[in-house]
Scaffold this motif. Structure first.
Motif, PDB file in Angstrom:
ATOM      1  N   GLU A 310      16.222  35.367 -31.803  1.00 46.07           N
ATOM      2  CA  GLU A 310      17.396  36.210 -31.608  1.00 46.07           C
ATOM      3  C   GLU A 310      17.296  37.297 -32.657  1.00 46.07           C
ATOM      4  O   GLU A 310      17.471  37.062 -33.854  1.00 46.07           O
ATOM      5  N   HIS A 365      24.829  38.434 -25.827  1.00 49.52           N
ATOM      6  CA  HIS A 365      26.292  38.648 -25.820  1.00 49.52           C
ATOM      7  C   HIS A 365      26.654  40.127 -25.854  1.00 49.52           C
ATOM      8  O   HIS A 365      27.135  40.650 -26.863  1.00 49.52           O
ATOM      9  N   ARG A 403      32.877  33.208 -26.020  1.00 49.33           N
ATOM     10  CA  ARG A 403      32.175  34.444 -25.667  1.00 49.33           C
ATOM     11  C   ARG A 403      32.242  34.723 -24.169  1.00 49.33           C
ATOM     12  O   ARG A 403      32.783  35.721 -23.739  1.00 49.33           O
ATOM     13  N   ASP A 426      23.248  29.636 -26.165  1.00 51.21           N
ATOM     14  CA  ASP A 426      23.358  29.952 -27.580  1.00 51.21           C
ATOM     15  C   ASP A 426      23.629  28.649 -28.351  1.00 51.21           C
ATOM     16  O   ASP A 426      24.404  28.622 -29.306  1.00 51.21           O
TER      17      ASP A 426
HETATM   18 ZN    ZN Z   1      24.166  36.156 -31.592  1.00 48.55          ZN
END
Ligand code: ZN
Ligand code: DGT
Ligand code: CA
Ligand code: CA
Length: 470
Positions: A310, A365, A403, A426
């Motif tokens: 990430e 996201h 999220r 995630d």
């Molecule tokens: Zn993140």
């Protein structure tokens, strides 16, 4: 950080101060804040004051299930189902609308108000009762006769706007659809099942997630409803953290959890170095992880572990690690984790610039919103989607309960442009892999079909998709 800024620059220390500052347009003058943020602060204050914050659907799931289980134990009950926004899988719900059928002499209403979790009984009648649970969640229970079940379910599932559309179609056929039945003149001609309602107006059954009057009735007329993605279509998770960074479990455990779900592949995507609080990976530690994954791939045969990261999108739109390293990876989730306050134009430019890099796989996201906690950053997602379409980049649908990012209407906007989405969790714990359900729900509300989604592909199809930009 942002609260401190408002406090330091404007001397704001109470909700009233904040309200005044926002109303006078003083917040937008602070560096990193804009008119949109000001608006969402005002909206937030309004919600807090009315005590009306909508609850995350995910957070009421457990109590919803308990409620249903409890009701099913009453005497002589037949159906018990939750309708309303909950059934449509909206990301937030105002209350739970439970519908039940039972035969004569059932004690269901008494049974309902004696549910352990009930804090207050607002009203109790023969066919309708309302309670407030200890958690503050309102629950309505309605009892309808068996012959009305389908029509009532259709009515209480909503949305109101969808129902109006269906009702209008009925009128054209001289049918009255609802108060819990399908009627021609005063004569009941159906409504025992929900399918009968749609059938009566010449439509196929419509999935609850689509019932928002966003074109689903037209699509149904044309027999062009999407065949929505389901949990079973998902073949792997492509956003998973380990204890190399802020995950709570070792890499191997995360892989085991993915294997327990019968996934064909899993991408390990720990944070990159810019995220210091998470001990983000620098080149050296990333190499160490790559080595561990290579070894693991040699020893396990039933799942492929993809080497990912990430990757922080830096303020100027460059990526947090050099291309020489990124080329060793299979997959990158590129995310904005700081400088949330850039003006819309700059934030949009930042993200699009990041997508210019050929090692950019998916935007993590994408709006940065945290439901009920933090507004999205100011970014023109439509422009981002256009750019993604041109470059072959993907959008994440992040399944973390707060999220659920991309939001549903943007999932659909992505589909309309041919931009594929990645459904991920995630996960910071093996158990979090279950969040994939929430990503699937969001995708379904966004009209997505298996073909619109990257991780419905098998391993070799996935490889083709992931290498096409390189
Ligand atoms: Zn993140
Ligand atoms: P919520 O509770 O704000 O999360 O959203 P819903 O959709 O669950 O809304 P709610 O609880 O007020 O009502 C449940 C369903 O009942 C709604 O989706 C459609 C139906 N309904 C309620 N009021 C009306 C109405 O005035 N007309 C029609 N056609 N349907 C209604
Ligand atoms: Ca409701
Ligand atoms: Ca309601």
């Amino acid at each position: 950080k942002r609260v401190k800024k408002i406090h330091d620059k404007l001397g704001v220390s109470t909700l009233d101060d904040l309200d005044k500052a926002a109303k006078n347009g003083r917040i937008r003058n602070i560096e990193g804040f804009g008119a949109k943020t000001e608006e969402s602060i005002l909206e937030g204050i309004k919600q807090v004051r009315q005590g009306q914050q909508r609850r995350l659907r995910v957070e009421v799931e457990a109590s919803a299930a308990d409620c249903v289980a409890h009701l099913k134990k009453a005497d002589k009950v037949q159906h018990v189902i939750i309708a309303g926004s909950f059934r449509r899988h909206r990301e937030t719900v105002h209350d739970l609308d439970i519908l039940a059928t039972c035969s004569k002499g059932s004690n269901i209403m008494d049974h309902f108000v004696f549910f352990d979790e009930v804090g207050k009984v607002v009203s109790k009648g023969e066919i309708r009762s309302t309670v407030i649970l200890r958690s503050g969640l309102q629950v309505d229970l309605r009892i309808v006769p068996q012959v009305s079940y389908g029509a009532a379910l259709q009515y209480f599932t909503g949305s109101k706007e969808h129902n109006i559309g269906i009702r209008k179609m009925g009128v054209k056929r001289n049918l009255t659809i609802n108060e819990y039945g399908i009627f021609r003149r005063k004569k009941r001609i159906g409504g025992r099942t929900e399918g009968e309602v749609y059938d009566a107006v010449g439509l196929p059954w419509i999935e609850p997630e689509l019932r928002e009057n966003r074109g689903e009735i037209d699509a149904a007329k044309k027999r062009k409803l999407p065949i929505l993605v389901t949990l079973e279509d998902i073949r792997g998770d492509l956003h998973v953290h380990s204890n190399y960074t802020d995950g709570k479990e070792p890499l191997e455990k995360m892989v085991d959890a993915a294997r327990a779900r019968n996934y064909e592949y899993v991408a390990v995507t720990d944070h990159s170095r810019h995220v210091r609080v998470a001990r983000g990976l620098d080149v050296r530690r990333l190499h160490k992880q790559i080595e561990e994954i290579n070894k693991l791939n040699d020893s396990v045969k039933d799942i492929v572990i993809l080497k990912g990261i990430e990757l922080d999108i830096l303020a100027d739109g460059s990526l947090d690690l050099p291309d020489e390293v990124l080329k060793e990876l299979d997959f990158t989730v590129c995310s904005v984790h700081y400088k949330f306050g850039l003006p819309e134009k700059e934030q949009t430019r930042r993200v699009i610039r990041a997508m210019d890099n050929r090692y950019f796989t998916v935007l993590g996201h994408p709006t940065g919103r945290m439901i009920n906690e933090r507004p999205p950053y100011e970014i023109d997602i439509e422009q981002v989607l256009d750019a993604a379409a041109g470059r072959g980049c993907f959008m994440e649908i992040n399944g973390q309960p707060h999220r659920l990012d991309l939001p549903d209407h943007y999932c659909r906007a992505a589909k309309d442009r041919g931009v594929k989405c990645v459904l991920s969790t995630d996960a910071h714990l093996g158990a979090n892999l279950d969040f994939i359900r929430h990503a699937v729900a969001q995708a379904r509300r966004g009209w997505l079909e298996p073909d619109d989604i990257v991780n419905t592909r098998n391993g070799s199809e996935l490889k083709t998709l992931l290498t096409q930009r390189r």
